[in-house]
Design an enzyme around this catalytic site. Sequence first.
Site, PDB file in Angstrom:
ATOM      1  CB  CYS A 129     -42.099  -8.914  16.077  1.00 41.89           C
ATOM      2  SG  CYS A 129     -40.728  -9.713  14.664  1.00 41.89           S
TER       3      CYS A 129
ATOM      4  CD  GLU B 112     -40.094 -13.597  14.712  1.00 35.89           C
ATOM      5  OE1 GLU B 112     -39.918 -12.644  15.585  1.00 35.89           O
ATOM      6  OE2 GLU B 112     -40.157 -12.330  14.130  1.00 35.89           O
TER       7      GLU B 112
END
Length: 506
Positions: free
Chosen positions: A295, A261
């Site tokens: 993110c 991720e």
Amino acid sequence: MFDELLERLGLRDRHPGVCSGPWSDPPGGEEIVSINPSTGEPIATVVGGSIADYDAVADRAVAAFKRWRTLPAPRRGEAVRRIGQALREHKDDLGMLVTLEVGKIRSEGLGEVQEMIDMADFAVGLSRQLYGLTIASERPGHRMFEQWHPIGPVGIISAFNFPVAVWSWNAMVAAVCGDSMVWKPSPLAPLTSVAVQRLVNRAVEGMGIDGVFGLCVGGADLGRRMAEDDRLPLISATGSVPMGRAIAPVVAARLGRSLLELGGNNGIIVSPKANLDLALRAVVFAAVGTAGQRCTTLRRLIIHESIADGFLDRLASAYRSLRVGDPWEDDVLVGPLISEQAVASMLDAIEQAKAQGGEVVCGGNRLDRPGYFVEPTLIRANPGMPIVRKETFAPILFAMTYSDLDEAIALHNDVAEGLSSAIVTDDLREAERFLSPEGSDCGIANVNIGTSGAEIGGAFGGEKATGGGREAGSDAWKAYMRRQTCTVNFGGTLPLAQGVRFDLAP
């Protein structure tokens, strides 16, 4: 106030950062100083692990896995339930520690701990739902089915911006799946990991499961050792795209699994058919929440040319109204960046944007005060600027215009990463087009909300350079298990599949 906080969480001025049941005291690694980014001053020191310390933790994780996998999944769920309860009891203190160590505003620090609690609840329910499939066999007298088994010890590498929630996405699910784990947190956030490990230890005390939840604080050398380690069949790593590019080939070389991720250069399309009041709120939180250090942070605003000037005026006004300051104060909405290096990276990106033809609408400066504080920055840009295609982990928002939806979607998808995306529109056709196969190419696609703030019930992750991994909800649990297809012949003959005949001579 902060000394009392550390005391309540059982933390010391100098604390070991290696644990696989008992704490290693002292470990053999380097000292890592936890810095308060709001002041630039030390909070405490965590002594990290050496490679030898890591190997000892991994060995205990292997031994623990062999016991843990044999427990019924609901029993494993009971351990996770206890951890969730411990987190509930210490939510305020742990949330404040997140605020203190990584600079999240108070509500975000508390929200991160709530996310851990929610993941524990989710995993407890999951412990009774690790379902397989029954499959129709073409052979008479045969039953075919799929089942899932624990994969083994899991390596968890987490980033500073969600110093404990990302661990929970992995650890809670991996635990009920029957896996043990080794956690390497970011060296920028060592204290929060130590605090969580202490809570976990107390929660599962007396259950005889030492070694299931392991911790080894350290730097890149430990991360590489984990990637190389055949004892860990799965490495789940959260961080930057360059970090993922470094880890993935190492894991692949030993034919291990990676769950990545990574970064996200996230965009939002604002249509002329949007509710602009809603769009304004969605854009501001997505762009400046966690000081732009998510993110899923909004980095590219793609707005229709007919509404751009008026909307950007409103957006700039909203930016100027944001209070930047000590994140533990109630009315502060923007805390500090994580480090001096992060500040330098942001200021350099702003200079690059100006050199490439961008116009700073508001912000763009470092605040004249202790700590790592900057002004949230809005820049009018054009899609051809190289800096727009680079993820700068800071509150910089590049605003670009479009004339039709095809152009907007093409602009949106024209970056390497594919994590989170959004469109703000009241037009059903525009919304459905954005969600269609020819729309957003991201792992997360939203309508009339921003790019950040995902719920744990859905699988979290993205495509392209974001790595393709999925964590948290939905069927992300399958990444932590190995699938087994089984066939049972309960008849008296041996028919073969696909009509193959293999008759032995009498």
